[in-house]
Design an enzyme around this catalytic site. Structure first.
Site, mmCIF file in Angstrom:
data_model
loop_
_atom_site.group_PDB
_atom_site.id
_atom_site.type_symbol
_atom_site.label_atom_id
_atom_site.label_comp_id
_atom_site.label_asym_id
_atom_site.label_seq_id
_atom_site.Cartn_x
_atom_site.Cartn_y
_atom_site.Cartn_z
ATOM 1 N N ASP A 228 1.316 3.235 -2.563
ATOM 2 C CA ASP A 228 0.657 5.203 -2.545
ATOM 3 C C ASP A 228 2.249 6.350 -3.858
ATOM 4 O O ASP A 228 1.835 7.242 -4.298
ATOM 5 C CB ASP A 228 0.543 5.650 -1.341
ATOM 6 C CG ASP A 228 -0.766 5.057 -0.945
ATOM 7 O OD1 ASP A 228 -1.566 4.653 -2.077
ATOM 8 O OD2 ASP A 228 -1.285 5.078 0.261
ATOM 9 N N SER B 285 -7.097 2.966 -4.096
ATOM 10 C CA SER B 285 -5.815 2.888 -3.141
ATOM 11 C C SER B 285 -4.629 2.847 -4.792
ATOM 12 O O SER B 285 -3.988 3.835 -4.661
ATOM 13 C CB SER B 285 -5.453 2.184 -2.639
ATOM 14 O OG SER B 285 -5.809 0.733 -2.858
ATOM 15 N N GLU C 54 0.894 -1.374 0.667
ATOM 16 C CA GLU C 54 -0.520 0.267 0.428
ATOM 17 C C GLU C 54 0.481 1.295 0.010
ATOM 18 O O GLU C 54 0.130 2.505 -0.714
ATOM 19 C CB GLU C 54 -0.346 -0.323 1.293
ATOM 20 C CG GLU C 54 -1.727 1.428 1.109
ATOM 21 C CD GLU C 54 -2.464 0.773 0.423
ATOM 22 O OE1 GLU C 54 -2.878 2.251 -0.355
ATOM 23 O OE2 GLU C 54 -3.642 0.320 0.327
#
Length: 543
Positions: A264, A459, A260
């Site tokens: 990002d 995401s 994650e």
């Protein structure tokens, strides 16, 4: 009276106050696993009630609406905090309460609307009439200390919105990773393809003082070497070096990089290249630091960061069902979002990966914080030409009503779109989300120096869209104009500057399909995906 006499009187008053019980325990997927170590350290954050929140909201609307003569006239951080400063009696009640237990309260913001107290679990239990238990998350290695209930003296309860960490547990979100051949049709999204799809081309940032950031919570660690490797693999032809990312917070780096976190930071920079980049990481439970509530800790640090240093865009891939956060916590969080927006800071949140959601009583579940009226929710698309992806969360909030800046667009969907689910599943008068969207499947992420294809989820979409808006900020700053700040009024006034997504839809509940994509706004892709060339003309035309 002398200071000592006043303090003594205050301690006596604190002791005589009746106690108020406070609940809101929502364990979600977390499981209690025994009493917490009484010697473990907690950082209790007391979020003290603010004043003039209605005036703050009115100012936010004026400085964010392109049709307003006040557009772009953002407040300074000092002005924001002067406007919403707590009442002295509320500050005194909290400090008096802490002093009665020989605990020192430390102001964590310019106006002391958040006060920190580092205590042991034993002290916290005595102060709050609480029993802290360890809570384990089955899908991760996280352990958090929380209590099912706690109490406060009535004057302190009247003085605060939230005390954390107490009864609320943080969301644990992870992007989906498809490793088999079943999803080969979605593999292969790259920085180059995204730059082409959203008309960014070879554009890079140039303006001094522009910066963007991603957030990471609960041990989502970032490794600079992974970003450098990603740059080597994907950023050929873009005239920008792999950025040296500034690290903020207590949980930025660790032994193992999180998919994650890397997703990002890699993709906000893939689109928003050559712009100062930051990773704000809050683990909630890092070595040599007291345990805290990581999301609230992030908001506190934003409030305490100067206008010269604060990022102008934050992308956050963190969320949960709307009701898993207490209403008091959500309302205070909304105010913190408003404070950021009034300063000219844009907050983008992934809408979630649960489709329309499905509750135990067979109704759709709106997500939080992407459904907050004071942030920009980012939904998901897949393929080229783009269509709505089934995993993308979106719908209508139960807690927050329809906002004026989206009323026409959302009402248009409800009255003209075909295939809308039965209205017994959702609140047709609620705030509709997401607001925009971007690609959300088939991303390749470098984590722990290994390229991982097939990463999916909104995401992926949030940092992608954030990178595009960071470039739009760059144009304005280079022209001597303000940052874009709270984006939603601009977005809905410029729907034709986005790529409208009219095919696909999200998953539903109890045999009912979710929401279909449609012409204009819809609750899966918002107003569509960004077209940088069109948006660039629009933002430069603004005052």
């Amino acid at each position: 009276l002398t200071h000592c006499a006043v303090l003594a009187f205050g301690l006596l008053a604190a002791a005589e106050q009746p106690r108020v019980s406070i609940g809101g325990y929502t364990p979600g997927q977390w499981t209690p696993s025994g009493r917490a170590d009484p010697s473990a350290k907690l950082e209790l954050l007391f979020m003290i009630k603010q004043t003039n929140v209605d005036k703050l909201e009115a100012i936010l609307e004026l400085v964010s609406d392109p049709r307003s003569p006040e557009y772009g006239n953002h407040l300074t951080n000092d002005e924001v905090h002067a406007l919403v400063a707590p009442m002295d009696e509320h500050l005194f009640a909290v400090q008096r309460f802490l002093a009665s237990y020989n605990v020192t309260g430390v102001s964590m913001t310019p106006n002391s609307d958040i006060v920190s107290a580092v205590v042991t679990v034993k002290q916290a239990e005595e102060m709050l009439g609480a029993e802290y238990h360890n809570h384990a998350h089955p899908a991760s290695e996280h352990v958090a200390m929380r209590t099912k209930t706690f109490t406060l003296p009535s004057d302190v309860a009247a003085a605060v919105d939230v005390v954390a960490p107490t009864t609320s547990l943080p969301a644990v979100t992870k992007p989906l990773v498809y490793t088999g051949k079943s999803r080969t049709d979605d593999l292969g999204v790259s920085a180059k393809k995204l730059r082409s799809l959203y008309s960014v081309g070879s554009t890079v940032g140039k303006a001094e003082g522009n910066r963007h950031a991603v957030t990471g919570f609960l041990k989502q660690h970032f490794h600079p070497a992974d970003l450098k490797e990603f740059w080597t693999l994907q950023m050929g032809g873009v005239d920008a070096k792999s950025p040296k990312v500034k690290q903020v917070g207590d949980g930025v780096t660790g032994l193992s990089a999180g998919v994650e976190a890397e997703l990002d930071i890699e993709y906000i920079n893939a689109l928003g290249a050559n712009i100062e980049s930051e990773f704000w990481g809050f683990s909630g439970n890092s070595p040599d630091n007291p345990q805290n509530e990581p999301f609230i800790k992030w908001l506190q640090v934003v409030s305490n960061t100067s206008d010269k240093e604060v990022p102008l865009i934050f992308s956050t891939s963190y969320g949960e069902g709307e009701t898993t956060t207490t209403l008091d916590t959500a309302q205070r969080t909304n105010t913190e979002f408003m404070k950021a927006g009034a300063r000219g800071i844009s907050l983008l949140f992934a809408s979630g990966d649960s489709g329309a959601g499905c509750s135990s009583d067979k109704k759709f579940i709106p997500n939080w914080p992407a459904g907050s009226p004071y942030v920009t929710g980012v939904g998901g698309t897949t393929g080229v030409p783009e269509k709505a992806v089934g995993l993308a969360s979106g719908g209508f909030c139960n807690r927050w009503g329809r906002q004026s800046w989206q009323a026409d667009a959302v009402n248009g969907y409800l009255t003209t779109a075909s295939g809308i689910p039965d209205q017994k599943f959702f609140n047709k008068s609620g705030r509709g989300f997401p607001d925009i969207s971007a690609q959300a499947t088939g991303f390749t992420v470098v984590a722990n120096m290994i390229p991982m294809p097939g990463v999916a989820g909104t995401s992926c979409a949030s940092p992608t869209a954030s990178g595009v808006f960071a470039l739009l900020n760059d144009l304005r700053l280079a022209a001597g104009k303000s940052s874009l700040g709270f984006l939603n009024p601009f977005i809905y006034q410029n729907m034709d500057k986005f790529n409208d997504i009219t095919e696909g839809g999200n998953s539903g509940c109890d045999g009912e399909e979710g929401f279909p994509a449609a012409k204009g706004w819809d609750p899966v892709t918002g107003v569509g995906t960004p077209n940088y060339e069109k948006l660039a003309q629009a933002v430069l035309a603004l005052p």
